[in-house]
Design a protein around this motif. Structure first.
Motif, PDB file in Angstrom:
ATOM      1  N   HIS A  92      -9.178 -90.820 -11.902  1.00  0.00           N
ATOM      2  CA  HIS A  92      -8.733 -92.210 -11.949  1.00  0.00           C
ATOM      3  C   HIS A  92      -7.303 -92.342 -11.426  1.00  0.00           C
ATOM      4  O   HIS A  92      -7.001 -93.250 -10.629  1.00  0.00           O
ATOM      5  CB  HIS A  92      -8.826 -92.729 -13.379  1.00  0.00           C
ATOM      6  N   ASN A  93      -6.427 -91.441 -11.823  1.00  0.00           N
ATOM      7  CA  ASN A  93      -5.041 -91.530 -11.381  1.00  0.00           C
ATOM      8  C   ASN A  93      -4.876 -91.133  -9.921  1.00  0.00           C
ATOM      9  O   ASN A  93      -3.964 -91.634  -9.251  1.00  0.00           O
ATOM     10  CB  ASN A  93      -4.149 -90.707 -12.307  1.00  0.00           C
ATOM     11  N   PHE A  94      -5.737 -90.279  -9.421  1.00  0.00           N
ATOM     12  CA  PHE A  94      -5.792 -90.032  -7.981  1.00  0.00           C
ATOM     13  C   PHE A  94      -6.070 -91.336  -7.231  1.00  0.00           C
ATOM     14  O   PHE A  94      -5.408 -91.660  -6.240  1.00  0.00           O
ATOM     15  CB  PHE A  94      -6.863 -88.969  -7.690  1.00  0.00           C
ATOM     16  N   THR A  95      -7.023 -92.124  -7.721  1.00  0.00           N
ATOM     17  CA  THR A  95      -7.329 -93.394  -7.054  1.00  0.00           C
ATOM     18  C   THR A  95      -6.175 -94.386  -7.175  1.00  0.00           C
ATOM     19  O   THR A  95      -5.900 -95.134  -6.239  1.00  0.00           O
ATOM     20  CB  THR A  95      -8.617 -94.029  -7.615  1.00  0.00           C
ATOM     21  N   LEU A  96      -5.482 -94.388  -8.317  1.00  0.00           N
ATOM     22  CA  LEU A  96      -4.361 -95.311  -8.482  1.00  0.00           C
ATOM     23  C   LEU A  96      -3.232 -95.010  -7.495  1.00  0.00           C
ATOM     24  O   LEU A  96      -2.643 -95.920  -6.905  1.00  0.00           O
ATOM     25  CB  LEU A  96      -3.824 -95.245  -9.914  1.00  0.00           C
ATOM     26  N   LEU A  97      -2.904 -93.742  -7.340  1.00  0.00           N
ATOM     27  CA  LEU A  97      -1.848 -93.364  -6.400  1.00  0.00           C
ATOM     28  C   LEU A  97      -2.196 -93.805  -4.983  1.00  0.00           C
ATOM     29  O   LEU A  97      -1.348 -94.334  -4.259  1.00  0.00           O
ATOM     30  CB  LEU A  97      -1.625 -91.853  -6.452  1.00  0.00           C
ATOM     31  N   HIS A  98      -3.441 -93.597  -4.589  1.00  0.00           N
ATOM     32  CA  HIS A  98      -3.859 -93.993  -3.248  1.00  0.00           C
ATOM     33  C   HIS A  98      -3.947 -95.515  -3.123  1.00  0.00           C
ATOM     34  O   HIS A  98      -3.546 -96.087  -2.101  1.00  0.00           O
ATOM     35  CB  HIS A  98      -5.201 -93.351  -2.920  1.00  0.00           C
ATOM     36  N   ASP A  99      -4.496 -96.177  -4.149  1.00  0.00           N
ATOM     37  CA  ASP A  99      -4.632 -97.636  -4.090  1.00  0.00           C
ATOM     38  C   ASP A  99      -3.276 -98.320  -4.001  1.00  0.00           C
ATOM     39  O   ASP A  99      -3.107 -99.282  -3.239  1.00  0.00           O
ATOM     40  CB  ASP A  99      -5.389 -98.154  -5.320  1.00  0.00           C
ATOM     41  N   ASP A 100      -2.309 -97.872  -4.806  1.00  0.00           N
ATOM     42  CA  ASP A 100      -0.982 -98.478  -4.771  1.00  0.00           C
ATOM     43  C   ASP A 100      -0.374 -98.369  -3.375  1.00  0.00           C
ATOM     44  O   ASP A 100       0.249 -99.316  -2.875  1.00  0.00           O
ATOM     45  CB  ASP A 100      -0.053 -97.812  -5.793  1.00  0.00           C
ATOM     46  N   PHE A 101      -0.559 -97.215  -2.759  1.00  0.00           N
ATOM     47  CA  PHE A 101      -0.033 -97.006  -1.407  1.00  0.00           C
ATOM     48  C   PHE A 101      -0.748 -97.916  -0.406  1.00  0.00           C
ATOM     49  O   PHE A 101      -0.096 -98.605   0.399  1.00  0.00           O
ATOM     50  CB  PHE A 101      -0.191 -95.528  -1.038  1.00  0.00           C
ATOM     51  N   MET A 102      -2.074 -97.954  -0.462  1.00  0.00           N
ATOM     52  CA  MET A 102      -2.827 -98.753   0.506  1.00  0.00           C
ATOM     53  C   MET A 102      -2.615-100.249   0.306  1.00  0.00           C
ATOM     54  O   MET A 102      -2.558-101.013   1.267  1.00  0.00           O
ATOM     55  CB  MET A 102      -4.315 -98.402   0.430  1.00  0.00           C
ATOM     56  N   ASP A 103      -2.510-100.668  -0.967  1.00  0.00           N
ATOM     57  CA  ASP A 103      -2.321-102.094  -1.268  1.00  0.00           C
ATOM     58  C   ASP A 103      -0.857-102.513  -1.232  1.00  0.00           C
ATOM     59  O   ASP A 103      -0.550-103.699  -1.372  1.00  0.00           O
ATOM     60  CB  ASP A 103      -2.900-102.416  -2.650  1.00  0.00           C
ATOM     61  N   ARG A 104       0.046-101.530  -1.096  1.00  0.00           N
ATOM     62  CA  ARG A 104       1.496-101.782  -1.113  1.00  0.00           C
ATOM     63  C   ARG A 104       1.936-102.416  -2.424  1.00  0.00           C
ATOM     64  O   ARG A 104       2.848-103.258  -2.453  1.00  0.00           O
ATOM     65  CB  ARG A 104       1.952-102.644   0.087  1.00  0.00           C
ATOM     66  N   ASP A 105       1.303-102.019  -3.520  1.00  0.00           N
ATOM     67  CA  ASP A 105       1.717-102.477  -4.844  1.00  0.00           C
ATOM     68  C   ASP A 105       2.948-101.684  -5.259  1.00  0.00           C
ATOM     69  O   ASP A 105       2.884-100.456  -5.413  1.00  0.00           O
ATOM     70  CB  ASP A 105       0.598-102.286  -5.864  1.00  0.00           C
ATOM     71  N   ALA A 106       4.056-102.366  -5.485  1.00  0.00           N
ATOM     72  CA  ALA A 106       5.337-101.692  -5.746  1.00  0.00           C
ATOM     73  C   ALA A 106       5.590-101.435  -7.219  1.00  0.00           C
ATOM     74  O   ALA A 106       6.578-100.772  -7.557  1.00  0.00           O
ATOM     75  CB  ALA A 106       6.483-102.518  -5.168  1.00  0.00           C
ATOM     76  N   VAL A 107       4.728-101.930  -8.105  1.00  0.00           N
ATOM     77  CA  VAL A 107       4.925-101.763  -9.545  1.00  0.00           C
ATOM     78  C   VAL A 107       3.649-101.223 -10.171  1.00  0.00           C
ATOM     79  O   VAL A 107       2.545-101.694  -9.883  1.00  0.00           O
ATOM     80  CB  VAL A 107       5.314-103.094 -10.220  1.00  0.00           C
ATOM     81  N   ARG A 108       3.808-100.249 -11.040  1.00  0.00           N
ATOM     82  CA  ARG A 108       2.694 -99.670 -11.803  1.00  0.00           C
ATOM     83  C   ARG A 108       3.221 -99.353 -13.201  1.00  0.00           C
ATOM     84  O   ARG A 108       4.199 -98.652 -13.352  1.00  0.00           O
ATOM     85  CB  ARG A 108       2.166 -98.406 -11.110  1.00  0.00           C
ATOM     86  N   ARG A 109       2.573 -99.900 -14.221  1.00  0.00           N
ATOM     87  CA  ARG A 109       2.956 -99.649 -15.620  1.00  0.00           C
ATOM     88  C   ARG A 109       4.431 -99.966 -15.880  1.00  0.00           C
ATOM     89  O   ARG A 109       5.157 -99.175 -16.485  1.00  0.00           O
ATOM     90  CB  ARG A 109       2.639 -98.204 -16.003  1.00  0.00           C
ATOM     91  N   SER A 110       4.851-101.113 -15.372  1.00  0.00           N
ATOM     92  CA  SER A 110       6.203-101.640 -15.584  1.00  0.00           C
ATOM     93  C   SER A 110       7.300-100.795 -14.940  1.00  0.00           C
ATOM     94  O   SER A 110       8.473-100.933 -15.290  1.00  0.00           O
ATOM     95  CB  SER A 110       6.494-101.802 -17.087  1.00  0.00           C
ATOM     96  N   ARG A 111       6.934 -99.915 -14.009  1.00  0.00           N
ATOM     97  CA  ARG A 111       7.929 -99.116 -13.287  1.00  0.00           C
ATOM     98  C   ARG A 111       7.590 -99.150 -11.799  1.00  0.00           C
ATOM     99  O   ARG A 111       6.456 -99.466 -11.426  1.00  0.00           O
ATOM    100  CB  ARG A 111       7.912 -97.656 -13.766  1.00  0.00           C
TER     101      ARG A 111
END
Length: 339
Positions: A92-111
């Motif tokens: 799951h966290n592998f997908t989050l790291l990749h998704d944040d990069f691909m979606d350009r989401d700059a915030v995850r879990r308030s950081r």
């Protein structure tokens, strides 16, 4: 089995699941080489950017909890499924790291998300590393590895569709639901199946728990999309409205665009123009248009429908009473959560 209202606190279940799973997660991350070990430690909230110890949040741990409670429902102690639960959380966290990069989401879990601090390449490498150690964690169980490989292929299809939708103006509701099933529900489904496999459940029971996870995953995604529009950043840890700002084709958005009437036409004007991104005023207008088009109500009803289907599938698995209550409690939490 009749699924009665859950009498276990789902948040306590999640806390206990995280307590069981975290030592294995930490051990897996410790095996990684630098610099990805520091990036992974930061992503999980255990370290700051410089690698110093931190007391952060690595998430709710819903998927790992589903592995543990599914195993419990099939008659074994949750502790016996910790390796599988950790493997699912690493994936799951592998997908989050990749998704944040691909979606350009700059915030995850308030950081700040990993890519925004360490760069695209390090975030992708760290995600790859988590996938590798996840498979190492599960290598002794061929049936589990096979199940997760099927899940990963489905996840890739879902993420690919999600990215493709951003460039299209003709996304239909059925294909958006299929994307959500692939991108989100697949790992929920696989997590429940893993618990059953660890417990040596029958093929019928494993299939029923797989269906439970599928419907629960769709419930989770529908609620996630609703919170992304009408939630609160202080609770979710992510900027509310960021998907609208980027004109992402979430389920309520596509439902609204598929509706007839002036609200759908105006929303299409906002979503299909060339200028990026939406302004704050336009984000508020888009949220109002989605609600006026009936898509908020549709998503709420659809989430409730999939929760009901999940509980029907759970009953078909003939689980033990304690495990059944735990899984029903998690289903209730997913449906009524605020983050």
């Amino acid at each position: 089995m009749t699924c009665e209202p859950p009498d276990q606190n789902a948040w306590q279940l999640l806390a206990h699941a995280r307590q069981l799973t975290e030592p294995t997660l930490r051990k897996a991350v410790t095996r990684l080489p630098e610099p990805v070990r520091t990036v992974a430690g930061y992503h999980f909230g255990w370290q700051d950017q410089a690698g110093h110890p931190a007391d952060g949040d690595w998430g709710k741990g819903v998927r790992g909890a589903l592995v543990l409670t599914s195993a419990q429902a099939m008659g074994i102690a949750p502790e016996r499924a910790v390796g599988a639960a950790a493997g699912v959380e690493l994936i799951h966290n592998f997908t989050l790291l990749h998704d944040d990069f691909m979606d350009r989401d700059a915030v995850r879990r308030s950081r700040p998300s990993a890519w925004s601090l360490f760069g695209d390449a390090q975030a992708v490498l760290t995600g790859d590393a988590l996938l590798i150690v996840a498979m190492e964690e599960l290598a002794e169980h061929p049936a589990i590895v096979h199940e997760l490989c099927d899940v990963l292929v489905t996840l890739v299809a879902g993420q690919g569709a999600d990215l493709a939708f951003e460039q299209r103006t003709d996304v239909g509701l059925d294909e958006c639901l299929e994307m959500a099933a692939d991108k989100t529900a697949a790992l929920f489904s696989g997590a429940c199946a893993l618990g059953a496999l660890v417990a040596s459940a029958t093929a019928r029971q494993t299939s029923a728990l797989r269906r439970f996870g599928h419907h629960l995953g769709l419930t989770f995604q529908l609620i996630d999309d609703l919170l992304g529009i009408w939630g609160h950043s202080s609770v979710s840890g992510k900027p509310v409205g960021s998907d609208l700002r980027r004109r992402k084709k979430s389920l309520p958005v596509v439902a609204a665009l598929s509706a007839k009437g002036p609200e759908a036409r105006r929303l299409a004007e906002l979503y299909h123009r060339d200028v990026q991104p939406l302004t704050e005023n336009e984000i508020r207008e888009a949220a109002q248009l989605i609600e006026q088009a009936g898509a908020r109500t549709w998503a709420e009803h659809e989430a409730a429908r999939h929760r009901s289907a999940a509980l029907t599938a759970l009953a078909a698995a003939a689980p033990g009473p304690e495990g059944a209550r735990a899984l029903a409690s998690l289903a209730e939490m997913v449906t009524h959560r605020q983050h």
